[in-house]
Design a protein around this motif. Structure first.
Motif, PDB file in Angstrom:
ATOM      1  N   ALA A  20       0.833  -1.204   0.000  1.00 49.90           N
ATOM      2  CA  ALA A  20       0.000   0.000   0.000  1.00 49.90           C
ATOM      3  C   ALA A  20       0.868   1.254   0.000  1.00 49.90           C
ATOM      4  CB  ALA A  20      -0.930  -0.009   1.208  1.00 49.90           C
ATOM      5  N   ILE A  21       1.945   1.244   0.766  1.00 55.22           N
ATOM      6  CA  ILE A  21       2.850   2.403   0.801  1.00 55.22           C
ATOM      7  C   ILE A  21       3.494   2.615  -0.562  1.00 55.22           C
ATOM      8  CG2 ILE A  21       5.057   3.237   1.763  1.00 55.22           C
ATOM      9  CD1 ILE A  21       4.148   1.900   4.442  1.00 55.22           C
ATOM     10  N   ILE A  22       3.982   1.541  -1.168  1.00 55.01           N
ATOM     11  CA  ILE A  22       4.596   1.656  -2.495  1.00 55.01           C
ATOM     12  C   ILE A  22       3.565   2.161  -3.497  1.00 55.01           C
ATOM     13  CG2 ILE A  22       5.590   0.349  -4.425  1.00 55.01           C
ATOM     14  CD1 ILE A  22       6.895  -1.481  -2.269  1.00 55.01           C
ATOM     15  N   SER A  23       2.344   1.636  -3.433  1.00 49.17           N
ATOM     16  CA  SER A  23       1.281   2.062  -4.335  1.00 49.17           C
ATOM     17  C   SER A  23       0.971   3.546  -4.148  1.00 49.17           C
ATOM     18  CB  SER A  23       0.025   1.230  -4.098  1.00 49.17           C
ATOM     19  OG  SER A  23      -1.020   1.675  -4.926  1.00 49.17           O
ATOM     20  N   PHE A  24       0.803   3.978  -2.909  1.00 43.96           N
ATOM     21  CA  PHE A  24       0.488   5.379  -2.620  1.00 43.96           C
ATOM     22  C   PHE A  24       1.584   6.303  -3.131  1.00 43.96           C
ATOM     23  CE2 PHE A  24       0.706   9.080   0.217  1.00 43.96           C
ATOM     24  CZ  PHE A  24      -0.559   9.614   0.006  1.00 43.96           C
ATOM     25  N   ARG A  25       2.836   5.945  -2.859  1.00 50.60           N
ATOM     26  CA  ARG A  25       3.959   6.783  -3.313  1.00 50.60           C
ATOM     27  C   ARG A  25       4.034   6.798  -4.832  1.00 50.60           C
ATOM     28  NH1 ARG A  25       7.749   8.769  -0.223  1.00 50.60           N
ATOM     29  NH2 ARG A  25       9.436   8.298  -1.666  1.00 50.60           N
ATOM     30  N   PHE A  34       9.444   0.802  -9.527  1.00 48.16           N
ATOM     31  CA  PHE A  34       9.522  -0.654  -9.681  1.00 48.16           C
ATOM     32  C   PHE A  34       8.968  -1.047 -11.049  1.00 48.16           C
ATOM     33  CE2 PHE A  34       9.380  -0.028  -5.105  1.00 48.16           C
ATOM     34  CZ  PHE A  34      10.385  -0.874  -4.671  1.00 48.16           C
ATOM     35  N   ASN A  35       9.756  -0.810 -12.077  1.00 46.61           N
ATOM     36  CA  ASN A  35       9.330  -1.111 -13.437  1.00 46.61           C
ATOM     37  C   ASN A  35      10.560  -1.546 -14.226  1.00 46.61           C
ATOM     38  OD1 ASN A  35       8.799  -0.370 -16.366  1.00 46.61           O
ATOM     39  ND2 ASN A  35       6.757  -0.206 -15.455  1.00 46.61           N
ATOM     40  N   ASN A  36      10.445  -2.654 -14.944  1.00 43.27           N
ATOM     41  CA  ASN A  36      11.590  -3.187 -15.680  1.00 43.27           C
ATOM     42  C   ASN A  36      12.157  -2.191 -16.690  1.00 43.27           C
ATOM     43  OD1 ASN A  36      11.652  -5.597 -14.355  1.00 43.27           O
ATOM     44  ND2 ASN A  36      10.474  -6.700 -15.896  1.00 43.27           N
ATOM     45  N   PHE A  54       4.719   4.896 -16.067  1.00 39.29           N
ATOM     46  CA  PHE A  54       5.330   3.772 -15.354  1.00 39.29           C
ATOM     47  C   PHE A  54       4.972   3.815 -13.867  1.00 39.29           C
ATOM     48  CE2 PHE A  54       8.196   4.480 -19.006  1.00 39.29           C
ATOM     49  CZ  PHE A  54       7.969   3.279 -19.653  1.00 39.29           C
ATOM     50  N   TYR A  55       4.941   5.020 -13.292  1.00 32.61           N
ATOM     51  CA  TYR A  55       4.519   5.154 -11.900  1.00 32.61           C
ATOM     52  C   TYR A  55       3.067   4.707 -11.740  1.00 32.61           C
ATOM     53  CZ  TYR A  55       8.450   7.549  -9.630  1.00 32.61           C
ATOM     54  OH  TYR A  55       9.654   7.847  -9.061  1.00 32.61           O
ATOM     55  N   ILE A  60      -0.881   0.802  -9.628  1.00 35.42           N
ATOM     56  CA  ILE A  60      -2.054  -0.066  -9.765  1.00 35.42           C
ATOM     57  C   ILE A  60      -1.702  -1.518  -9.469  1.00 35.42           C
ATOM     58  CG2 ILE A  60      -3.730  -0.977 -11.427  1.00 35.42           C
ATOM     59  CD1 ILE A  60      -3.783   1.898 -12.624  1.00 35.42           C
ATOM     60  N   VAL A  61      -0.577  -1.976  -9.980  1.00 31.17           N
ATOM     61  CA  VAL A  61      -0.173  -3.369  -9.736  1.00 31.17           C
ATOM     62  C   VAL A  61       0.094  -3.601  -8.242  1.00 31.17           C
ATOM     63  CG1 VAL A  61       1.645  -5.081 -10.151  1.00 31.17           C
ATOM     64  CG2 VAL A  61       0.682  -3.787 -12.065  1.00 31.17           C
ATOM     65  N   PHE A  62       0.770  -2.672  -7.592  1.00 29.04           N
ATOM     66  CA  PHE A  62       1.036  -2.850  -6.159  1.00 29.04           C
ATOM     67  C   PHE A  62      -0.240  -2.732  -5.332  1.00 29.04           C
ATOM     68  CE2 PHE A  62       5.444  -2.757  -7.245  1.00 29.04           C
ATOM     69  CZ  PHE A  62       6.060  -3.473  -6.226  1.00 29.04           C
TER      70      PHE A  62
END
Length: 115
Positions: A20-25, A34-36, A54-55, A60-62
């Motif tokens: 959730a933190i990664i998604s919010f940020r 976090f994208n290849n 990419f963000y 959305i994925v996280f």
């Protein structure tokens, strides 16, 4: 609940909070991307690329991964393994979204290069 249930519930909670933190940020275009495409890009490419799509993809994925961990936690707490079936559409949704959005980003990038 047994001790093992508490441990699993705690670990899944920590994972869900982290996602959730990664998604919010990521929704705020902050933090590590976090994208290849970004990870494998050269330093020069990273500086010139439009990171916003990419963000958004990462966010959305996280978020979907966060929901998956919440489903696992609820399943453990309620001792109902049928709740785990909710993971299937969430996982498929994350995979399908990642593939489709990657293709859209690629097409958009190609269209912008031809202008």
């Amino acid at each position: 609940m047994t001790t093992l249930d508490w441990i699993v519930a705690s670990i899944t909670s920590i994972c869900a909070i982290g996602m959730a933190i990664i998604s919010f940020r990521s929704f705020n275009n902050k933090g590590f991307l976090f994208n290849n495409e970004y990870i494998y890009a050269t330093k020069q490419e990273r500086e010139t690329m439009d990171k916003r799509p990419f963000y958004r993809q990462t966010a959305i994925v996280f978020f979907l991964l966060c929901l998956i961990f919440i489903v696992i936690k609820i399943s453990v707490i309620l001792k109902n393994s049928r709740i785990n079936l909710l993971q299937i559409p969430l996982t498929l949704g994350a995979i399908i979204y990642a593939v489709i959005s990657s293709e859209r980003i690629r097409k958009s990038k190609e269209a912008n290069q031809h202008k």
